[in-house]
Design an enzyme around this catalytic site. Structure first.
Site, mmCIF file in Angstrom:
data_model
loop_
_atom_site.group_PDB
_atom_site.id
_atom_site.type_symbol
_atom_site.label_atom_id
_atom_site.label_comp_id
_atom_site.label_asym_id
_atom_site.label_seq_id
_atom_site.Cartn_x
_atom_site.Cartn_y
_atom_site.Cartn_z
ATOM 1 N N ASN A 116 0.797 -1.232 0.000
ATOM 2 C CA ASN A 116 0.000 0.000 0.000
ATOM 3 C C ASN A 116 0.829 1.281 0.000
ATOM 4 O O ASN A 116 0.419 2.287 -0.557
ATOM 5 C CB ASN A 116 -1.006 -0.011 1.150
ATOM 6 C CG ASN A 116 -0.360 -0.180 2.497
ATOM 7 O OD1 ASN A 116 0.808 -0.573 2.611
ATOM 8 N ND2 ASN A 116 -1.099 0.108 3.537
ATOM 9 N N CYS A 137 -3.354 0.455 6.813
ATOM 10 C CA CYS A 137 -3.403 -0.467 7.949
ATOM 11 C C CYS A 137 -4.094 0.116 9.173
ATOM 12 O O CYS A 137 -4.776 -0.576 9.904
ATOM 13 C CB CYS A 137 -1.985 -0.878 8.317
ATOM 14 S SG CYS A 137 -0.919 0.549 8.580
ATOM 15 N N GLU A 178 7.883 2.010 14.565
ATOM 16 C CA GLU A 178 8.650 2.676 13.525
ATOM 17 C C GLU A 178 8.612 4.171 13.796
ATOM 18 O O GLU A 178 7.816 4.666 14.594
ATOM 19 C CB GLU A 178 8.048 2.373 12.139
ATOM 20 C CG GLU A 178 8.210 0.898 11.795
ATOM 21 C CD GLU A 178 8.046 0.573 10.317
ATOM 22 O OE1 GLU A 178 6.989 0.853 9.760
ATOM 23 O OE2 GLU A 178 9.012 0.023 9.735
ATOM 24 N N GLU A 220 4.901 -4.656 11.755
ATOM 25 C CA GLU A 220 3.845 -3.655 11.515
ATOM 26 C C GLU A 220 2.728 -4.376 10.785
ATOM 27 O O GLU A 220 2.820 -4.626 9.585
ATOM 28 C CB GLU A 220 4.399 -2.514 10.649
ATOM 29 C CG GLU A 220 5.374 -1.609 11.357
ATOM 30 C CD GLU A 220 4.728 -0.762 12.428
ATOM 31 O OE1 GLU A 220 3.486 -0.762 12.560
ATOM 32 O OE2 GLU A 220 5.475 -0.098 13.151
HETATM 33 P P1 NAD Z 1 1.098 -9.780 3.221
HETATM 34 O O1 NAD Z 1 1.201 -10.198 4.623
HETATM 35 O O2 NAD Z 1 0.382 -10.644 2.271
HETATM 36 O O3 NAD Z 1 2.545 -9.566 2.587
HETATM 37 C C1 NAD Z 1 3.480 -8.667 3.172
HETATM 38 C C2 NAD Z 1 4.867 -8.998 2.665
HETATM 39 O O4 NAD Z 1 5.302 -10.236 3.242
HETATM 40 C C3 NAD Z 1 4.973 -9.194 1.146
HETATM 41 O O5 NAD Z 1 6.173 -8.603 0.703
HETATM 42 C C4 NAD Z 1 5.008 -10.706 0.999
HETATM 43 O O6 NAD Z 1 5.682 -11.141 -0.164
HETATM 44 C C5 NAD Z 1 5.798 -11.104 2.239
HETATM 45 N N1 NAD Z 1 5.588 -12.477 2.708
HETATM 46 C C6 NAD Z 1 4.499 -13.262 2.549
HETATM 47 N N2 NAD Z 1 4.694 -14.453 3.160
HETATM 48 C C7 NAD Z 1 5.928 -14.417 3.718
HETATM 49 C C8 NAD Z 1 6.693 -15.332 4.503
HETATM 50 N N3 NAD Z 1 6.214 -16.529 4.827
HETATM 51 N N4 NAD Z 1 7.915 -14.952 4.928
HETATM 52 C C9 NAD Z 1 8.394 -13.730 4.624
HETATM 53 N N5 NAD Z 1 7.729 -12.823 3.883
HETATM 54 C C10 NAD Z 1 6.494 -13.152 3.438
HETATM 55 O O7 NAD Z 1 0.467 -8.314 3.268
HETATM 56 P P2 NAD Z 1 -0.017 -7.406 2.057
HETATM 57 O O8 NAD Z 1 -1.274 -7.991 1.513
HETATM 58 O O9 NAD Z 1 1.123 -7.131 1.150
HETATM 59 O O10 NAD Z 1 -0.331 -6.030 2.792
HETATM 60 C C11 NAD Z 1 -1.534 -5.782 3.464
HETATM 61 C C12 NAD Z 1 -1.385 -6.001 4.946
HETATM 62 O O11 NAD Z 1 -0.320 -5.195 5.450
HETATM 63 C C13 NAD Z 1 -2.609 -5.584 5.722
HETATM 64 O O12 NAD Z 1 -2.882 -6.527 6.720
HETATM 65 C C14 NAD Z 1 -2.201 -4.276 6.342
HETATM 66 O O13 NAD Z 1 -2.900 -3.935 7.508
HETATM 67 C C15 NAD Z 1 -0.752 -4.493 6.595
HETATM 68 N N6 NAD Z 1 -0.044 -3.220 6.716
HETATM 69 C C16 NAD Z 1 0.419 -2.826 7.953
HETATM 70 C C17 NAD Z 1 1.058 -1.602 8.107
HETATM 71 C C18 NAD Z 1 1.560 -1.136 9.462
HETATM 72 O O14 NAD Z 1 2.399 -0.249 9.495
HETATM 73 N N7 NAD Z 1 1.094 -1.675 10.562
HETATM 74 C C19 NAD Z 1 1.252 -0.782 6.996
HETATM 75 C C20 NAD Z 1 0.783 -1.214 5.764
HETATM 76 C C21 NAD Z 1 0.132 -2.435 5.636
#
Ligand code: NAD
Length: 484
Positions: free
Chosen positions: A153, A284, A458, A250
């Site tokens: 995002n 998020c 962060e 995060e």
């Molecule tokens: P996701 O969890 O599907 O993927 C996040 C990242 O992790 C990607 O780069 C993915 O390739 C990687 N990944 C997936 N499986 C993995 C594994 N087993 N080991 C290591 N890396 C792995 O999330 P998304 O769909 O890309 O993003 C949306 C989510 O992110 C939402 O839940 C949102 O709330 C969260 N988010 C949190 C924040 C925050 O600061 N708290 C900010 C932005 C988004």
């Protein structure tokens, strides 16, 4: 293809390709067209990136903080100079309107580089007198090689929010952007090198979850900072624990926003719009459970609908457009699935609810009223433009209901009663709280979640503690006393 990078990865100061890696197609969410083709990192690429980061780390840490900081600040200046071009790239990578990307992406990344660049020279230990002339001093040391893994995002922002504090402390980084939005982190790496960062200090490799997983388990890695969903966070945290690595998590949220009847309704509606529809709801910390005190519920819903009629939906490259597509077809279908669940479980759809009939992955801003606590749309993170409005009567009741969730990322309250506002915030089980505003994340303030929403923080000075550790040195100025 206009947005095709020179190669998929950026390692040791250069673009690197390995076409044996699984294909990654980058799709412009506003049209569905493929704008770049990349490859996921092969084990050879992962190896190259980790070696590069490992080899560069000692010399980078040996520079003075002032020198490291100067490079980060120079990178920040370059990012600001190129803000428009970087924003165009970000808009194509994510689908977010250019109106947003020009003020919230590269600029936010530049803020992080500037802030942590400024702090770099002041990162020290302390002197602790022990009496009798003996003393302890502490040395603040880098952790080593840090891995950053990003969500889709805020790709530029995430690349910088992790990279800037890591580098300021003398660490090096291997960053893996989300496979959905792989383009802008490469630009961050390029800019850092242009600003003077030595080769290997900041590397970017592409890939799906398996590439992320292989980075997390590598013994060369000292720390993992993930931005992603709770299920991914669980896996990454567990894998990191096996190697006793430092983590920052995060993760997702289902944050409450409480609107009392004494609130300024216009401001509360603005907060609800920012906290549900900015970036098409893909934020998020969004306040997706909007608790509105019963006496003002209909007035709130009426004003919200009127304001939503002014959302300008369309081509995200048009500067007047304020609401763009969702990041991908998959994410749009997830949100549509939740909308169907909302209807099926008896919530009252009062706005939107449909896919928009045009190319790309556009969903109408959607509002459900009469949502109750146990409905799926009130319990699960949707990560799309779907707001749930819930009624409440008393402060005590709403406090308990607001906290009744496994998440704890953010929470907000709108009220003109000063003491109530602080009482409510004190009761929130959330890492990031807002009074009479919503969804700000300035680099000066800590950002992060409690409960299942995360570990660590962060931004702000606190991020320094998550990217460095203290070495304690005992110094005796006296004879050593031993029992025999
Ligand atoms: P996701 O969890 O599907 O993927 C996040 C990242 O992790 C990607 O780069 C993915 O390739 C990687 N990944 C997936 N499986 C993995 C594994 N087993 N080991 C290591 N890396 C792995 O999330 P998304 O769909 O890309 O993003 C949306 C989510 O992110 C939402 O839940 C949102 O709330 C969260 N988010 C949190 C924040 C925050 O600061 N708290 C900010 C932005 C988004």
């Amino acid at each position: 293809m206009k947005f095709q990078p020179r190669a998929s990865h950026f390692i040791d100061g250069e673009y690197v390709e390995d076409t044996n890696g699984t294909a990654i197609e980058v799709i412009y969410p506003a049209t569905g067209e493929v704008i770049a083709r990349l490859h996921s990192a092969t084990p050879a690429i992962v190896e190259q990136a980790l070696n590069s980061a490992k080899n560069a780390q000692a010399a980078w840490a040996a520079l003075s903080g002032t020198e490291r900081g100067r490079i980060l600040r120079r990178a920040s200046d370059i990012m600001r100079e190129r803000n428009y071009d970087l924003s165009v790239l970000e808009t194509h990578d994510t689908g977010k309107p250019i109106q947003e990307t020009t003020v919230a992406d590269a600029t936010s990344g530049a803020d992080a580089l500037e802030y942590f660049g400024g702090l770099a020279a002041s990162l020290t230990g302390e002197h602790i007198p022990l009496g009798g002339g003996d003393f302890v001093y502490t040395i603040r040391e880098a952790l080593g090689v840090c891995v950053g893994i990003g969500a889709w995002n805020y790709p530029t922002q995430i690349a910088c929010w992790k990279g800037a504090p890591a580098l300021a402390c003398g660490n090096t980084m291997v960053f893996k952007p989300s496979e959905t939005t792989p383009l802008s982190a490469l630009k961050v790496a390029e800019i850092l090198v242009e600003a003077g960062a030595p080769k290997g200090v900041y590397n970017v490799i592409q890939g799906y979850g398996d590439v992320g997983a292989s980075l997390v388990t590598d013994p060369r890695v000292a720390k993992v900072s993930l931005t992603g969903s709770v299920p991914t966070g669980r896996k990454v945290y567990a894998a990191a624990a096996d190697g006793m690595k430092h983590v920052t998590m995060e993760l997702g949220g289902k944050s409450p926003m409480i609107v009392f009847d004494d609130a300024d309704i216009e401001n509360a509606v603005s907060g609800a719009i920012l906290g549900n529809f900015y970036s098409s709801g893909q934020v998020c910390s969004n306040g997706t459970r909007v608790f509105v005190q019963k006496s003002i519920k209909e007035a709130f819903l009426k004003r919200l609908s009127e304001r939503l009629d002014h959302a300008k939906i369309g081509d995200p490259m048009d500067e007047n457009v304020s609401f763009g597509p969702m990041v991908s077809e998959n994410q749009m279908n997830i949100a549509l699935g939740y909308i169907e669940k909302g209807k099926a479980e008896g919530a009252r759809l009062i706005y939107g609810g449909e896919r928009i009939d045009r190319d790309g992955y556009f969903l109408q801003p959607t509002v459900f009223a009469d949502v109750t606590d146990n409905m799926t749309i009130a319990r699960e993170e949707i990560f799309g433009p779907v707001m749930s409005v819930l009624d409440f009567e008393t402060e005590e009741e709403v406090m308990a209901r607001a906290n009744d969730t496994e998440f704890g990322l953010a929470a907000g309250v709108f009220t003109n009663d000063l003491t109530r506002a602080h009482r409510i915030v004190a009761g929130f089980e959330a890492g990031t709280c807002y009074i009479n505003t919503y969804n700000l994340a300035p680099v000066e303030a800590p950002f992060g979640g409690s409960k299942m929403s995360g570990v660590g923080r962060e931004n702000s000075k606190l991020a320094i503690n998550h990217f460095s550790e203290m070495k304690t040195v005992y110094v005796s100025m006296n004879d050593v006393e031993a029992p025999y």
